[in-house]
Design a protein around this motif. Sequence first.
Motif: not given
Length: 252
Positions: A67-77, A175-192
């Motif tokens: 998923s990350m590969l697609m949205w990141r590479n499209m703008p680069g091209r 910088l966006l990669f760590p927040f894109s959900g590639a390496a975590f699930i949202v349910d593991s985050l604090p509510d805020k």
Amino acid sequence: MVQGRVLHALLIREMLTRYGRNNLGFLWLFLEPMLFTLAVTALWTATRTIHGSDLPITAFAITGYASMLMWRNMPGRCINAIKGNTPLMFHRQVRPLDVYTSRILLEFGGSSASFVLLVMAFWAFDAVALPEDALQVVVGWLTLGWFGAGLAIVLGAVSEKSDLVDKLWPPFSYLLFPFSGAAFIVDSLPDKAREILLYLPMLNCVEFIREGYFGTKMHAHYDMPYVIVFNLVLTLLALGMVRMHVVEADYE
């Protein structure tokens, strides 16, 4: 019909320019994510808590990285795509939008093919299970591709006005990669943190894709109507910027 032939010709040109006819050529499109996924799978197997979930690690890595590969590479091209294809603009049938579309289609097709091949390859070796809801995975994948395409055209149009886009996008995408959900699930985050990060369209799409893949094994958080509205606004902005570029070019 004319535009279809133009897009077909541009796709062939892009494939030959990017991958050539020698060595592995087009196969590198699939080998890169495969090698990365194997490395990430090995790392996460050694440290299972890194992704904050008990989901199957291999499938988790595939859905996240593909998923990350697609949205990141499209703008680069698409950044500076017109500058690199200025001679093509002398042909009346070739428009800036055609150049962007051909690159987006090639990137989308390559990312989609690599995702499917990775799943099928690991499934053949009993390393992953097939998606529980394949239709939801497809819908989420298409929505993520729509977001990537709109972002690609916007950045491509802006790059024709400023060279800073070419310099800023690579570090910004990392910088966006760590927040894109590639390496975590949202349910593991604090509510805020969850509330803030879900403003990122790609995170909603990744959660939607993973819910379709893993089903009841995870509790997903997403707002797909928000993503659709965001994509519509982004698409209108992208088409408007391309239209302005065409008008200015005709005037010059």
